[in-house]
Design a protein around this motif. Structure first.
Motif, short mmCIF file in Angstrom:
data_model
loop_
_atom_site.label_atom_id
_atom_site.label_comp_id
_atom_site.label_asym_id
_atom_site.label_seq_id
_atom_site.Cartn_x
_atom_site.Cartn_y
_atom_site.Cartn_z
N GLY A 1 15.26 1.94 -7.57
CA GLY A 1 15.94 2.94 -8.41
C GLY A 1 17.21 3.25 -7.61
O GLY A 1 18.67 2.49 -7.99
N ASN A 2 16.72 2.86 -6.22
CA ASN A 2 17.75 2.65 -4.81
C ASN A 2 18.74 1.52 -4.90
O ASN A 2 19.75 0.95 -5.75
CB ASN A 2 17.57 2.32 -3.61
CG ASN A 2 17.24 4.14 -3.38
OD1 ASN A 2 17.77 4.77 -3.63
ND2 ASN A 2 16.98 4.40 -2.17
N GLN B 1 0.88 -1.19 0.08
CA GLN B 1 -0.30 0.25 0.37
C GLN B 1 0.47 1.16 -0.19
O GLN B 1 0.08 2.48 0.51
CB GLN B 1 -0.77 0.07 1.22
CG GLN B 1 -1.51 -0.98 1.56
CD GLN B 1 -2.20 -1.26 -0.22
OE1 GLN B 1 -3.65 0.00 -0.26
NE2 GLN B 1 -3.11 -2.64 -0.33
N MET B 2 1.97 1.16 0.14
CA MET B 2 3.39 2.09 -0.27
C MET B 2 3.12 3.22 -0.99
O MET B 2 2.37 2.08 -2.77
CB MET B 2 4.66 2.06 -0.28
CG MET B 2 5.20 2.51 0.13
SD MET B 2 7.19 2.39 -0.03
CE MET B 2 6.94 2.12 2.06
N PRO B 3 2.83 4.50 -1.57
CA PRO B 3 2.89 5.24 -3.05
C PRO B 3 4.27 4.08 -3.72
O PRO B 3 4.58 4.38 -3.43
CB PRO B 3 3.45 6.54 -2.13
CG PRO B 3 3.00 6.63 -0.78
CD PRO B 3 3.09 5.46 -0.30
N PHE B 4 3.19 4.63 -4.71
CA PHE B 4 3.79 4.68 -5.80
C PHE B 4 5.67 5.06 -6.22
O PHE B 4 6.65 4.25 -6.62
CB PHE B 4 3.57 4.52 -7.41
CG PHE B 4 4.04 4.10 -8.60
CD1 PHE B 4 4.02 2.77 -8.41
CD2 PHE B 4 4.44 5.19 -9.23
CE1 PHE B 4 5.26 2.45 -10.28
CE2 PHE B 4 5.81 4.91 -10.79
CZ PHE B 4 5.09 3.51 -11.26
N VAL B 5 5.32 6.14 -6.06
CA VAL B 5 6.86 7.09 -5.95
C VAL B 5 7.66 6.50 -5.00
O VAL B 5 9.04 6.68 -5.68
CB VAL B 5 6.03 8.58 -5.74
CG1 VAL B 5 7.48 9.06 -5.84
CG2 VAL B 5 5.50 8.85 -6.94
N THR B 6 6.96 6.48 -3.83
CA THR B 6 8.50 5.87 -3.17
C THR B 6 8.71 4.53 -3.42
O THR B 6 9.97 3.87 -2.91
CB THR B 6 7.57 5.31 -1.21
OG1 THR B 6 7.21 6.69 -1.23
CG2 THR B 6 8.42 4.81 -0.62
#
Length: 554
Positions: free
Chosen positions: A339-340, A328-333
């Motif tokens: 990316g990391n 359920q975390m935001p897609f951006v996060t």
């Protein structure tokens, strides 16, 4: 003609007799790679009166569990890898070409993800036992063996590590002459006897190399053993350092594990001596052996089971959980975490492959005899020892000396400039990249070194006799011929870094999350449905490099 030969001889003498930038680079890499080993050896004798700071009672459990895990994984991975490699190389059955590619796919799935999935499927409240109880009553649950056990951990690791044996064994079988096997059969040997007495001895060095990689990965495993609550050296080092705060005890445990690592490296090196595979290439034009209908069906099942259990079932379950609920975390996060992971994997692959090229070039220029040649070979062996070092061992070995140096550097900067910039090394991605490069440099060097072995020295002599400088020789001759090996090296390192867990957990900067650390934190809290999204991303990102690796290997 004499002038040309004299020029080549003089240049060859200068290349081998005088120190070069490649030799200096090899010595530097060896020194940096040996830093964690030296730190562990130094710290292991810091408290001679006490064997283990956390209590010597845990040592027998670490020894038995680690040894048992290595034994189970080694046997299963060898049987699966060698058996499927022989089937896809020498036998004709439906789907043979497809299976030769599919059998590599479990390499993209980290072992701890497979362990999470099968625990969710096979535990008491899971769908498998629920279906068995519905069909056969309460006794149905007794048919499912406990997953969270030492044998269960061994099976999980073997399902994703056997491709190391499979890839090397397949290459060795493809290089052998099939006429030797046929000659043994014509003399009355049964197929199993001919395979054991003729085929296996020629492929033994390659199988030993793949098995050594499997055992090193087993020693380095943290995720499966930690999730199954199995006390091994890897989990013990992590727990002693971070949970108990006993740095000395962690260093002593790491020193004992280093003994296992050194023994494994020595056994692997000795097993490669004395056996040379056939290279007459008579098998290239020989069709694979035809199988009867029943034997062909058995071959299909034997090749399908590792793929289904090691890749299809875990990925299907992760996809189901992701679509059903997911993170359920935001897609951006979540994209930032991905990316990391990708950035640190790409950076490590670039650095490790570049250093591997340097080491390969230095090895190529090293003289075969003399003190200089022995020194270069010793430095090369030391520089490529990192893959045998588990991530927890590397983290402990690097944090101890570099942490002290970083604190001294910060204190010096504060006293001289009045600026408190905090920790520069242990608080950045540089230390994590350093550790991962040391850890996976062996993987990249093996691929690049194999490529260098296929380039005949006569090409170097011809280019130098025509006036080519060493830089031009490397750029216009070596680099084009080494491109497949470079791609294979980068692909392997990328996949390994994407799924590396203990070193990332211990060395990552503050507030630096990757997909692997996200999955670990959620799965440790029994939140597999939320962890499924990040876990599925790890597998999907790893598939293209694995496919590229398989294509290059073929």
């Amino acid at each position: 003609m004499q002038s040309i030969l004299r020029r080549v001889y003089v240049q060859a003498w200068e290349d081998t007799a005088l120190p070069s930038w490649a030799g200096v680079g090899t010595a530097t890499v060896a020194a940096l790679a040996s830093l964690p080993i030296l730190a562990i050896l130094w710290g292991s004798f810091g408290r001679p009166g006490d064997l283990i700071g956390v209590g010597s009672a845990v040592l027998p459990d670490y020894l038995l569990n680690t040894g048992g895990l290595v034994l189970i994984v080694g046997v299963l991975a060898t049987v699966i890898g060698v058996g499927t490699a022989w089937l896809t190389t020498a036998m004709a059955f439906p789907g043979r070409a497809l299976f030769s590619w599919l059998l590599v796919l479990p390499l993209a799935a980290p072992a701890y993800l497979v362990a999470y999935v099968y625990t969710d499927l096979l535990e008491y409240t899971g769908p498998v036992q629920a279906a068995l109880r519905a069909a056969f009553g309460p006794e149905g649950s007794a048919w499912v063996p406990p997953v969270r056990s030492l044998p269960g951990a061994g099976v999980m690791l073997a399902l994703v590590l056997y491709p190391y044996v499979y890839l090397l064994a397949r290459a060795a079988f493809a290089a052998q002459s099939r006429s030797q096997f046929l000659a043994a059969r014509s003399l009355g040997a049964r197929p199993a006897s001919a395979f054991r007495r003729v085929v296996l001895p020629g492929a033994r060095p390659a199988i030993a190399g793949g098995l050594a990689l499997v055992l090193m990965e087993t020693l380095a495993d943290f995720g499966v053993a930690d999730y199954f609550a199995i006390p091994t050296f890897s989990t013990g080092i992590f727990r002693t350092w971070l949970a108990l705060g006993d740095r000395q005890g962690a260093l002593q445990l790491a020193g004992i594990l280093l003994v296992f690592v050194a023994a494994l490296v020595a056994v692997e090196a000795s097993s490669r001596r004395g056996e040379v595979a056939s290279r007459d290439r008579l098998s290239e034009g020989t069709p694979p052996f035809a199988l009867s209908h029943w034997h062909a069906a058995a071959a299909v099942i034997a090749c399908a089971l590792p793929v289904v259990l090691g890749f299809v079932v875990p990925v299907s379950r992760l996809a189901w959980l992701t679509l059903a609920s997911g993170d359920q975390m935001p897609f951006v996060t979540l994209a930032d975490y991905a990316g990391n992971s990708v950035s640190i994997a790409l950076l490590t692959a670039f650095v490790a492959t570049g250093i591997a090229l340097l080491l390969g070039y230095s090895q190529r220029r090293a003289p075969k005899r003399g003190a200089l040649g022995r020194a270069k070979r010793g430095a090369l062996r030391l520089a490529t020892l990192g893959y045998a070092l588990p991530g927890t061992l590397l983290a402990v070995g690097l944090l101890s000396p570099l942490g002290s140096f970083d604190r001294w550097l910060t204190r010096l900067s504060r006293e001289v400039t009045g600026i408190d910039h905090g920790l520069l090394l242990t608080g950045s991605v540089a230390l994590l990249t350093y550790a991962l490069t040391v850890r996976f440099l062996t993987v990249s060097y093996n691929a690049v070194g194999a490529g260098f072995e296929k380039v005949p020295p006569s090409l170097d002599a011809a280019a130098r006799s025509l006036g080519a400088t060493p830089a031009r020789l490397a750029w216009q001759v070596h680099l084009p011929l080494l491109t497949p090996s470079i791609l294979a090296a980068a692909s392997l390192v990328f996949v390994d870094v994407m799924r590396e867990l203990p070193a990332t957990l211990m060395l990552r900067p503050f507030d630096f999350e990757t997909l692997a650390t996200r999955v670990y934190r959620l799965a440790s809290d029994e939140r597999l449905a939320e962890a499924s999204t990040a876990a599925l991303l790890i597998v999907l990102v790893g598939i293209p490099p694995v496919a590229l690796l398989n294509r290059v290997r073929r």
